[in-house]
Design a protein around this motif. Structure first.
Motif, PDB file in Angstrom:
ATOM      1  N   HIS A  56     -18.196  -6.158  72.761  1.00 24.42           N
ATOM      2  CA  HIS A  56     -18.715  -5.541  73.979  1.00 24.42           C
ATOM      3  C   HIS A  56     -18.816  -4.031  73.779  1.00 24.42           C
ATOM      4  CE1 HIS A  56     -18.099  -9.344  75.997  1.00 24.42           C
ATOM      5  NE2 HIS A  56     -16.848  -9.344  75.567  1.00 24.42           N
ATOM      6  N   ILE A  57     -19.972  -3.460  74.128  1.00 27.15           N
ATOM      7  CA  ILE A  57     -20.188  -2.028  74.057  1.00 27.15           C
ATOM      8  C   ILE A  57     -19.992  -1.463  75.460  1.00 27.15           C
ATOM      9  CG2 ILE A  57     -21.781  -0.174  73.430  1.00 27.15           C
ATOM     10  CD1 ILE A  57     -21.112  -2.124  71.118  1.00 27.15           C
ATOM     11  N   LEU A  58     -18.980  -0.615  75.627  1.00 31.12           N
ATOM     12  CA  LEU A  58     -18.695   0.012  76.913  1.00 31.12           C
ATOM     13  C   LEU A  58     -19.106   1.473  76.802  1.00 31.12           C
ATOM     14  CD1 LEU A  58     -15.386  -0.362  78.927  1.00 31.12           C
ATOM     15  CD2 LEU A  58     -16.895   1.584  79.091  1.00 31.12           C
ATOM     16  N   GLN A  59     -20.128   1.848  77.580  1.00 25.28           N
ATOM     17  CA  GLN A  59     -20.644   3.208  77.550  1.00 25.28           C
ATOM     18  C   GLN A  59     -20.336   3.899  78.869  1.00 25.28           C
ATOM     19  OE1 GLN A  59     -24.664   1.897  76.544  1.00 25.28           O
ATOM     20  NE2 GLN A  59     -24.456   2.999  74.604  1.00 25.28           N
ATOM     21  N   VAL A  60     -19.775   5.104  78.769  1.00 29.03           N
ATOM     22  CA  VAL A  60     -19.435   5.901  79.946  1.00 29.03           C
ATOM     23  C   VAL A  60     -20.455   7.022  80.072  1.00 29.03           C
ATOM     24  CG1 VAL A  60     -17.673   7.326  81.052  1.00 29.03           C
ATOM     25  CG2 VAL A  60     -16.977   5.414  79.593  1.00 29.03           C
ATOM     26  N   CYS A  61     -21.083   7.113  81.233  1.00 22.00           N
ATOM     27  CA  CYS A  61     -22.084   8.150  81.448  1.00 22.00           C
ATOM     28  C   CYS A  61     -21.426   9.525  81.460  1.00 22.00           C
ATOM     29  CB  CYS A  61     -22.832   7.912  82.755  1.00 22.00           C
ATOM     30  SG  CYS A  61     -24.172   9.112  82.981  1.00 22.00           S
ATOM     31  N   GLU A  98     -18.347   4.164  73.862  1.00 15.34           N
ATOM     32  CA  GLU A  98     -19.353   5.161  73.511  1.00 15.34           C
ATOM     33  C   GLU A  98     -19.711   6.012  74.719  1.00 15.34           C
ATOM     34  OE1 GLU A  98     -22.694   2.885  72.115  1.00 15.34           O
ATOM     35  OE2 GLU A  98     -21.773   2.571  70.151  1.00 15.34           O
ATOM     36  N   PRO A  99     -20.046   7.283  74.474  1.00 12.75           N
ATOM     37  CA  PRO A  99     -20.603   8.096  75.553  1.00 12.75           C
ATOM     38  C   PRO A  99     -22.091   7.800  75.667  1.00 12.75           C
ATOM     39  CG  PRO A  99     -20.469   9.408  73.564  1.00 12.75           C
ATOM     40  CD  PRO A  99     -19.890   8.047  73.235  1.00 12.75           C
ATOM     41  N   ILE A 100     -22.631   8.005  76.835  1.00 11.22           N
ATOM     42  CA  ILE A 100     -24.076   7.898  77.017  1.00 11.22           C
ATOM     43  C   ILE A 100     -24.473   9.034  77.957  1.00 11.22           C
ATOM     44  CG2 ILE A 100     -24.000   6.253  78.935  1.00 11.22           C
ATOM     45  CD1 ILE A 100     -26.453   4.879  77.486  1.00 11.22           C
ATOM     46  N   TYR A 101     -25.656   9.541  77.798  1.00  9.27           N
ATOM     47  CA  TYR A 101     -26.038  10.755  78.509  1.00  9.27           C
ATOM     48  C   TYR A 101     -27.118  10.503  79.546  1.00  9.27           C
ATOM     49  CZ  TYR A 101     -22.873  12.707  75.232  1.00  9.27           C
ATOM     50  OH  TYR A 101     -21.724  12.964  74.523  1.00  9.27           O
ATOM     51  N   CYS A 102     -26.861   9.644  80.433  1.00 12.65           N
ATOM     52  CA  CYS A 102     -27.574   9.330  81.671  1.00 12.65           C
ATOM     53  C   CYS A 102     -28.044   7.886  81.648  1.00 12.65           C
ATOM     54  CB  CYS A 102     -28.749  10.247  81.992  1.00 12.65           C
ATOM     55  SG  CYS A 102     -29.252  10.012  83.718  1.00 12.65           S
ATOM     56  N   LEU A 103     -27.566   7.170  82.628  1.00 10.07           N
ATOM     57  CA  LEU A 103     -27.966   5.777  82.805  1.00 10.07           C
ATOM     58  C   LEU A 103     -29.018   5.640  83.901  1.00 10.07           C
ATOM     59  CD1 LEU A 103     -24.416   4.189  82.529  1.00 10.07           C
ATOM     60  CD2 LEU A 103     -26.321   3.905  80.925  1.00 10.07           C
ATOM     61  N   SER A 111     -21.060   6.052  86.630  1.00 10.24           N
ATOM     62  CA  SER A 111     -21.594   4.788  86.127  1.00 10.24           C
ATOM     63  C   SER A 111     -21.151   4.513  84.705  1.00 10.24           C
ATOM     64  CB  SER A 111     -23.123   4.802  86.179  1.00 10.24           C
ATOM     65  OG  SER A 111     -23.577   4.909  87.501  1.00 10.24           O
ATOM     66  N   VAL A 112     -21.095   3.232  84.397  1.00  5.83           N
ATOM     67  CA  VAL A 112     -20.846   2.781  83.030  1.00  5.83           C
ATOM     68  C   VAL A 112     -21.859   1.682  82.729  1.00  5.83           C
ATOM     69  CG1 VAL A 112     -18.353   3.289  83.143  1.00  5.83           C
ATOM     70  CG2 VAL A 112     -19.160   0.966  83.594  1.00  5.83           C
ATOM     71  N   MET A 113     -22.053   1.432  81.454  1.00  2.11           N
ATOM     72  CA  MET A 113     -22.860   0.288  81.046  1.00  2.11           C
ATOM     73  C   MET A 113     -22.022  -0.525  80.082  1.00  2.11           C
ATOM     74  SD  MET A 113     -26.805  -0.046  79.727  1.00  2.11           S
ATOM     75  CE  MET A 113     -26.699   0.923  78.245  1.00  2.11           C
ATOM     76  N   ILE A 114     -21.950  -1.807  80.339  1.00  5.31           N
ATOM     77  CA  ILE A 114     -21.252  -2.727  79.442  1.00  5.31           C
ATOM     78  C   ILE A 114     -22.300  -3.690  78.915  1.00  5.31           C
ATOM     79  CG2 ILE A 114     -19.436  -4.433  79.175  1.00  5.31           C
ATOM     80  CD1 ILE A 114     -17.984  -3.073  81.513  1.00  5.31           C
ATOM     81  N   ASN A 115     -22.439  -3.662  77.602  1.00  8.95           N
ATOM     82  CA  ASN A 115     -23.512  -4.367  76.933  1.00  8.95           C
ATOM     83  C   ASN A 115     -24.822  -3.828  77.506  1.00  8.95           C
ATOM     84  OD1 ASN A 115     -21.552  -5.692  75.381  1.00  8.95           O
ATOM     85  ND2 ASN A 115     -21.310  -7.228  76.975  1.00  8.95           N
ATOM     86  N   GLU A 116     -25.578  -4.581  78.223  1.00 10.32           N
ATOM     87  CA  GLU A 116     -26.835  -4.070  78.783  1.00 10.32           C
ATOM     88  C   GLU A 116     -26.814  -4.001  80.302  1.00 10.32           C
ATOM     89  OE1 GLU A 116     -29.337  -2.837  76.873  1.00 10.32           O
ATOM     90  OE2 GLU A 116     -28.039  -3.257  75.160  1.00 10.32           O
TER      91      GLU A 116
END
Length: 138
Positions: A56-61, A98-103, A111-116
């Motif tokens: 599982h990919i957990l991305q934090v905005c 992983e970090p992400i730079y705007c969802l 917000s976070v994204m887990i998988n898609e």
């Protein structure tokens, strides 16, 4: 072909989950580039991974709206809960953080994204539940 590198890197990562460093010479040769050019592109973009990710990919905005609504504290909580930093995978192979730079979910920050799947208005309790649910199904 000019411009072929990014689509090729995306295709590789979409297929196997990451871009292995062992593939750099093959990619470079196929596109008439240097290995350094391939490496430079892979490491420049946060999106590309160089190692096998967790299940599982957990991305934090990390964008401004999410930061204003508490994503920094949420990020610390997630790192402590999983015992990993950004770009690391839990020892059991369940999560890669992983970090992400705007969802694009600014109205529901943080917000976070887990998988898609994107989740909004995430607090410690909600992320704990999401992580628990995923652990129980893995």
């Amino acid at each position: 072909m000019p411009g072929a590198l990014l689509p090729l890197l995306h295709a590789i990562q979409d297929d196997i989950g990451y871009v292995p460093e062992l593939a750099y010479p093959l990619i470079a040769k196929a596109l008439s580039l240097s290995v350094a050019e391939v490496h430079g592109v892979v490491t420049f973009y946060h999106h590309f991974r160089t190692h096998q990710p967790g299940r599982h990919i957990l991305q934090v905005c990390r964008a401004e709206s999410c930061q204003a609504m508490g994503s920094d504290a949420l990020e610390i909580h997630i790192k402590n809960k999983l015992g990993v930093e950004f770009h690391e995978t839990t020892p059991d192979g369940t999560f890669t953080l992983e970090p992400i730079y705007c969802l694009g979910n600014c109205a529901c920050s943080p917000s976070v994204m887990i998988n898609e799947e994107v989740y909004g208005r995430v607090d410690n309790k909600k992320i704990d539940q999401l992580i628990s649910d995923l652990k129980s199904t893995s």
